[in-house]
Design a protein around this motif. Structure first.
Motif, mmCIF file in Angstrom:
data_model
loop_
_atom_site.group_PDB
_atom_site.id
_atom_site.type_symbol
_atom_site.label_atom_id
_atom_site.label_comp_id
_atom_site.label_asym_id
_atom_site.label_seq_id
_atom_site.Cartn_x
_atom_site.Cartn_y
_atom_site.Cartn_z
ATOM 1 N N UNK A 1 11.989 -25.048 -20.713
ATOM 2 C CA UNK A 1 11.338 -26.348 -20.562
ATOM 3 C C UNK A 1 12.381 -27.464 -20.447
ATOM 4 N N UNK A 2 13.404 -27.438 -21.298
ATOM 5 C CA UNK A 2 14.468 -28.447 -21.247
ATOM 6 C C UNK A 2 15.210 -28.383 -19.914
ATOM 7 N N UNK A 3 15.489 -27.164 -19.443
ATOM 8 C CA UNK A 3 16.204 -27.005 -18.173
ATOM 9 C C UNK A 3 15.378 -27.544 -17.011
ATOM 10 N N UNK A 4 14.085 -27.266 -16.997
ATOM 11 C CA UNK A 4 13.223 -27.772 -15.928
ATOM 12 C C UNK A 4 13.178 -29.291 -15.942
ATOM 13 N N UNK A 5 13.076 -29.879 -17.129
ATOM 14 C CA UNK A 5 13.064 -31.339 -17.254
ATOM 15 C C UNK A 5 14.356 -31.939 -16.721
ATOM 16 N N UNK A 6 15.482 -31.346 -17.092
ATOM 17 C CA UNK A 6 16.765 -31.873 -16.651
ATOM 18 C C UNK A 6 16.963 -31.795 -15.152
ATOM 19 N N UNK A 7 16.562 -30.680 -14.546
ATOM 20 C CA UNK A 7 16.736 -30.523 -13.104
ATOM 21 C C UNK A 7 15.891 -31.527 -12.318
ATOM 22 N N UNK A 8 14.770 -31.928 -12.888
ATOM 23 C CA UNK A 8 13.940 -32.909 -12.210
ATOM 24 C C UNK A 8 14.504 -34.313 -12.261
ATOM 25 N N UNK A 9 15.537 -34.543 -13.091
ATOM 26 C CA UNK A 9 16.080 -35.884 -13.273
ATOM 27 C C UNK A 9 17.463 -36.084 -12.655
ATOM 28 N N UNK A 10 18.262 -35.024 -12.552
ATOM 29 C CA UNK A 10 19.652 -35.174 -12.120
ATOM 30 C C UNK A 10 19.744 -35.296 -10.606
ATOM 31 N N UNK A 11 20.873 -35.874 -10.146
ATOM 32 C CA UNK A 11 21.105 -35.992 -8.704
ATOM 33 C C UNK A 11 22.530 -35.615 -8.332
ATOM 34 N N UNK A 12 23.227 -34.891 -9.184
ATOM 35 C CA UNK A 12 24.587 -34.446 -8.910
ATOM 36 C C UNK A 12 24.709 -32.972 -9.287
ATOM 37 N N UNK A 13 25.638 -32.287 -8.637
ATOM 38 C CA UNK A 13 25.724 -30.844 -8.811
ATOM 39 C C UNK A 13 26.193 -30.427 -10.207
ATOM 40 N N UNK A 14 27.051 -31.244 -10.860
ATOM 41 C CA UNK A 14 27.593 -30.843 -12.157
ATOM 42 C C UNK A 14 26.526 -30.800 -13.251
ATOM 43 N N UNK A 15 25.755 -31.883 -13.474
ATOM 44 C CA UNK A 15 24.696 -31.773 -14.483
ATOM 45 C C UNK A 15 23.613 -30.766 -14.082
ATOM 46 N N UNK A 16 23.355 -30.645 -12.768
ATOM 47 C CA UNK A 16 22.386 -29.634 -12.326
ATOM 48 C C UNK A 16 22.871 -28.238 -12.714
ATOM 49 N N UNK A 17 24.181 -27.995 -12.573
ATOM 50 C CA UNK A 17 24.737 -26.708 -12.953
ATOM 51 C C UNK A 17 24.584 -26.411 -14.435
ATOM 52 N N UNK B 1 21.599 -23.158 -18.498
ATOM 53 C CA UNK B 1 20.646 -23.005 -19.599
ATOM 54 C C UNK B 1 19.435 -22.194 -19.149
ATOM 55 N N UNK B 2 18.976 -22.434 -17.938
ATOM 56 C CA UNK B 2 17.834 -21.692 -17.395
ATOM 57 C C UNK B 2 18.146 -20.192 -17.326
ATOM 58 N N UNK B 3 19.337 -19.865 -16.877
ATOM 59 C CA UNK B 3 19.719 -18.461 -16.766
ATOM 60 C C UNK B 3 19.764 -17.759 -18.112
ATOM 61 N N UNK B 4 20.335 -18.434 -19.115
ATOM 62 C CA UNK B 4 20.380 -17.848 -20.455
ATOM 63 C C UNK B 4 18.978 -17.651 -21.000
ATOM 64 N N UNK B 5 18.118 -18.632 -20.753
ATOM 65 C CA UNK B 5 16.739 -18.544 -21.217
ATOM 66 C C UNK B 5 16.012 -17.370 -20.576
ATOM 67 N N UNK B 6 16.164 -17.204 -19.275
ATOM 68 C CA UNK B 6 15.448 -16.147 -18.555
ATOM 69 C C UNK B 6 15.825 -14.765 -19.065
#
Length: 405
Positions: free
Chosen positions: A302-318, A323-328
């Motif tokens: 949930x935190x990863x999805x929220x963050x990806x919807x807000x960022x606009x640069x590759x570093x914070x998106x990464x 986090x998404x990968x570890x969660x999955x």
């Protein structure tokens, strides 16, 4: 961080582990090459989502048969036969791409055929792991399998596939065919018989036998409260995840300004997170309540999805994709071990395929949802909707998972 194949697991499991790693490398190249190939043919998110939809649809067609096959025949031989079939399919795709005759329809057909074979393969593999390791080693074995899969597929295969695609589009598909061949040889080298204890032979017409096999698996799965909750939450997880994967290439290109190779590296970041998740699960599974690990994985998504919807640069998106990968991986490994521990081996193939069918239905809905939401409301809206859905899952399902599991 140092990750390796756990010691104490016998040679048969090691051969299985290496086959997953080799096959996963080719899969990773193909998985990143498919959306790249589709995005060069169209920029419509609905059409690109069709490629991912083709990867989801074979499940309802073969679920019952795949589960029955895994529970009635030697699982090792099933896997060898299916790897051999996938060699031919991947080689055909490489030839079509090389001749520049590829279309969206060809991509969808190839994706569907490979996924169709994968369904039978996974049904057999689900019962092979617990037949090659002791019960006490299942957490380590499942974590090792997950680590091999995500390392080869996402961490290595995805960026290598993007790089090879830039060199020539045929290369990732050709290597994929070779990986299936190597995997077949490794699995063929496993010694022993791996047929489950056969249940009493059902009587009556074939369609009634298949229906009985399906209802046996569904009853065993749905009759257990913990497995039922995990299945429903897994369906929600995959629905959100596939809605975002379906528009991933467009998000990376249009919102983050990444090239094709950059997209491959971004996907590899998911693989790095998945590898970290497999290591942590292998160490924590016997120390922390498994239900709390599942809830923590859902919250992290949930935190990863929220963050990806807000960022606009590759570093914070990464960072959020990490986090998404570890969660999955944390979710998948724990859910798999719960299923293996609660179900008798004679039912494991059918229960596994029934659970995966229900989860895949969520993924199908998510794939369609991602394309439609992106088309009407924009790419970022897909992540916002996903965050809300995961929040509902945490509040409604996750709390009950911990309280009543």
């Amino acid at each position: 961080m140092h990750w390796r194949l756990p010691s104490g697991l016998d040679g048969n499991f090691r051969l299985l582990w290496f086959s997953v790693a080799v096959s996963g490398l080719g899969d990773g190249m193909r998985y990143v090459a498919f959306p790249l190939l589709a995005s060069h043919l169209t920029s419509d998110p609905r059409k690109i989502a069709l490629v991912f939809l083709a990867d989801q649809l074979p499940w309802p067609l073969v679920m019952v048969t795949a589960g029955m096959t895994a529970d009635r025949f030697d699982r090792r031989r099933i896997m060898v036969a299916l790897d051999s079939v996938r060699v031919l399919i991947a080689a055909w795709l490489a030839v079509v791409v090389g001749l520049e005759h590829v279309t969206l329809a060809v991509i969808c057909v190839a994706t569907a055929l490979l996924d169709l074979a994968q369904r039978f393969y996974l049904g057999a593999a689900a019962g092979l792991v617990p037949m090659t390791v002791r019960r006490l080693d299942r957490d380590r074995a499942n974590a090792a399998m997950a680590g091999a899969s995500v390392t080869a597929t996402l961490l290595l295969g995805n960026p290598l596939g993007a790089l090879l695609f830039d060199m020539h589009p045929v290369l990732p598909f050709g290597v994929d065919a070779l990986s299936f061949l190597c995997s077949a040889v490794l699995i063929f080298s496993i010694r022993g018989r791996f047929r489950a204890e056969r249940p009493p032979e059902p009587t009556g017409p074939v369609r009634h036998q298949m229906l009985r096999q399906f209802t046996d698996g569904l009853s065993a799965l749905w009759g257990h409260p913990l497995l039922r909750r995990i299945t429903l939450l897994s369906a929600l997880y995959d629905m959100v995840g596939m809605s975002q994967v379906a528009i991933g290439i467009l998000f990376a290109r249009n919102e983050l300004g990444l090239s094709d190779t950059g997209f491959g590296l971004l996907v590899a970041t998911f693989g790095l997170g998945a590898l970290i998740g497999s290591v942590l699960v292998g160490r924590w599974a016997n120390r922390i309540d498994r239900r709390r690990l599942l809830l923590g994985a859902l919250c992290a998504a949930m935190v990863a999805s929220l963050g990806l919807g807000l960022v606009d640069a590759w570093l914070p998106a990464g960072v959020f994709i990490l986090l998404y990968g570890a969660s999955a991986t944390a979710w998948r490994v724990n859910a798999t071990t719960v299923r293996q521990n609660l179900m008798p081996n004679r039912l494991l193939g059918r229960v596994t395929m029934t659970q995966k069918l229900l989860v895949r239905c969520g993924a199908i809905v998510g794939t369609v949802l991602g394309g439609l939401v992106a088309h009407h409301f924009g790419l970022r809206a897909v992540f916002h909707v996903g965050t809300v859905l995961l929040l509902v899952g945490v509040v409604v399902g996750g709390r009950r998972l911990v309280a009543r599991g």
